[in-house]
Design a protein around this motif. Structure first.
Motif, PDB file in Angstrom:
ATOM      1  N   PRO A  12      -4.702  -6.112  -7.064  1.00  0.00           N
ATOM      2  CA  PRO A  12      -5.981  -6.295  -7.922  1.00  0.00           C
ATOM      3  C   PRO A  12      -5.736  -7.411  -8.816  1.00  0.00           C
ATOM      4  N   ALA A  13      -7.434  -7.946  -8.891  1.00  0.00           N
ATOM      5  CA  ALA A  13      -7.392  -8.995  -9.959  1.00  0.00           C
ATOM      6  C   ALA A  13      -7.026  -8.596 -11.502  1.00  0.00           C
ATOM      7  N   THR A  14      -6.908  -7.547 -11.779  1.00  0.00           N
ATOM      8  CA  THR A  14      -6.581  -7.107 -13.005  1.00  0.00           C
ATOM      9  C   THR A  14      -5.135  -7.139 -13.383  1.00  0.00           C
ATOM     10  N   LEU A  15      -4.219  -7.309 -12.567  1.00  0.00           N
ATOM     11  CA  LEU A  15      -2.898  -7.298 -12.682  1.00  0.00           C
ATOM     12  C   LEU A  15      -2.646  -8.775 -13.166  1.00  0.00           C
ATOM     13  N   PRO A  16      -1.715  -8.820 -14.299  1.00  0.00           N
ATOM     14  CA  PRO A  16      -1.518 -10.079 -14.971  1.00  0.00           C
ATOM     15  C   PRO A  16      -0.722 -10.831 -13.872  1.00  0.00           C
ATOM     16  N   LYS A  17      -1.307 -12.123 -14.021  1.00  0.00           N
ATOM     17  CA  LYS A  17      -0.505 -13.224 -13.107  1.00  0.00           C
ATOM     18  C   LYS A  17       1.057 -13.398 -13.149  1.00  0.00           C
ATOM     19  N   GLY A  18       1.500 -13.321 -14.320  1.00  0.00           N
ATOM     20  CA  GLY A  18       3.171 -13.012 -14.283  1.00  0.00           C
ATOM     21  C   GLY A  18       3.702 -11.943 -13.559  1.00  0.00           C
ATOM     22  N   GLU A  19       2.996 -10.748 -13.703  1.00  0.00           N
ATOM     23  CA  GLU A  19       3.501  -9.519 -13.143  1.00  0.00           C
ATOM     24  C   GLU A  19       3.331  -9.597 -11.510  1.00  0.00           C
ATOM     25  N   ALA A  20       2.177 -10.348 -11.158  1.00  0.00           N
ATOM     26  CA  ALA A  20       1.848 -10.429  -9.724  1.00  0.00           C
ATOM     27  C   ALA A  20       3.003 -11.566  -8.990  1.00  0.00           C
ATOM     28  N   ASP A  21       3.129 -12.777  -9.899  1.00  0.00           N
ATOM     29  CA  ASP A  21       4.235 -13.563  -9.345  1.00  0.00           C
ATOM     30  C   ASP A  21       5.465 -12.995  -9.264  1.00  0.00           C
ATOM     31  N   ARG A  22       5.878 -12.228 -10.177  1.00  0.00           N
ATOM     32  CA  ARG A  22       7.342 -11.443 -10.051  1.00  0.00           C
ATOM     33  C   ARG A  22       7.249 -10.772  -8.979  1.00  0.00           C
ATOM     34  N   TYR A  76       0.185  -2.082  -3.326  1.00  0.00           N
ATOM     35  CA  TYR A  76      -0.912  -2.643  -3.151  1.00  0.00           C
ATOM     36  C   TYR A  76      -1.090  -2.954  -1.569  1.00  0.00           C
ATOM     37  N   MET A  77      -0.318  -2.322  -0.833  1.00  0.00           N
ATOM     38  CA  MET A  77      -0.778  -2.391   0.606  1.00  0.00           C
ATOM     39  C   MET A  77      -1.182  -1.563   1.475  1.00  0.00           C
ATOM     40  N   THR A  78      -2.094  -1.656   2.489  1.00  0.00           N
ATOM     41  CA  THR A  78      -2.221  -0.752   3.418  1.00  0.00           C
ATOM     42  C   THR A  78      -1.597  -1.100   4.595  1.00  0.00           C
ATOM     43  N   ILE A  79      -0.824  -0.094   5.292  1.00  0.00           N
ATOM     44  CA  ILE A  79      -0.027  -0.047   6.164  1.00  0.00           C
ATOM     45  C   ILE A  79      -0.236   0.670   7.492  1.00  0.00           C
ATOM     46  N   SER A  80      -0.096  -0.096   8.630  1.00  0.00           N
ATOM     47  CA  SER A  80      -0.185   0.835   9.775  1.00  0.00           C
ATOM     48  C   SER A  80       1.011   0.519  10.660  1.00  0.00           C
ATOM     49  N   VAL A  81       1.423   1.568  11.559  1.00  0.00           N
ATOM     50  CA  VAL A  81       2.851   1.418  12.336  1.00  0.00           C
ATOM     51  C   VAL A  81       2.449   1.887  13.543  1.00  0.00           C
ATOM     52  N   THR A  82       3.144   0.952  14.690  1.00  0.00           N
ATOM     53  CA  THR A  82       2.942   1.349  15.900  1.00  0.00           C
ATOM     54  C   THR A  82       4.270   1.273  16.551  1.00  0.00           C
ATOM     55  N   PRO A  83       4.955   2.460  17.022  1.00  0.00           N
ATOM     56  CA  PRO A  83       6.041   2.309  17.772  1.00  0.00           C
ATOM     57  C   PRO A  83       6.017   1.721  18.965  1.00  0.00           C
TER      58      PRO A  83
END
Length: 94
Positions: A12-22, A76-83
């Motif tokens: 999200p754009a609202t997440l502080p840049k420092g936190e996103a970078d970490r 922050y992910m949407t994940i799909s899995v295929t065996p």
């Protein structure tokens, strides 16, 4: 067990840049550790997207779940899995 995993990241754009970078730095370190261990066999960026296709080699569904949910960017992910299974016409062994 092999799995193809599609991960689409939406920080999200609202997440502080420092936190996103970490989080991104932690994600990179974790992904590289898993690759060195042989659990994360392939990692491919999707051009033009903050997304990837990956191949994981893990012991079980539960192992894959634990591995994916431990990703720092997992919230922050949407994940799909295929065996995956070995194709009988493949000339390369799994």
């Amino acid at each position: 067990m092999l799995y193809m995993v599609h991960m689409l990241v939406d920080i999200p754009a609202t997440l502080p840049k420092g936190e996103a970078d970490r989080l991104k730095a932690d994600e990179k370190a974790y992904a590289q550790r898993l690759q060195r261990e042989g659990k994360w066999r392939h990692l491919w960026r999707i051009a033009g997207q903050y997304a990837n296709y990956s191949v994981f080699d893990v012991a079980s569904n539960d192992d894959l779940h634990e591995t994916l949910t431990a990703l720092p960017l997992y919230p922050y992910m949407t994940i799909s899995v295929t065996p995956l299974a070995q194709h009988p016409s493949a000339i390369a062994a799994n």
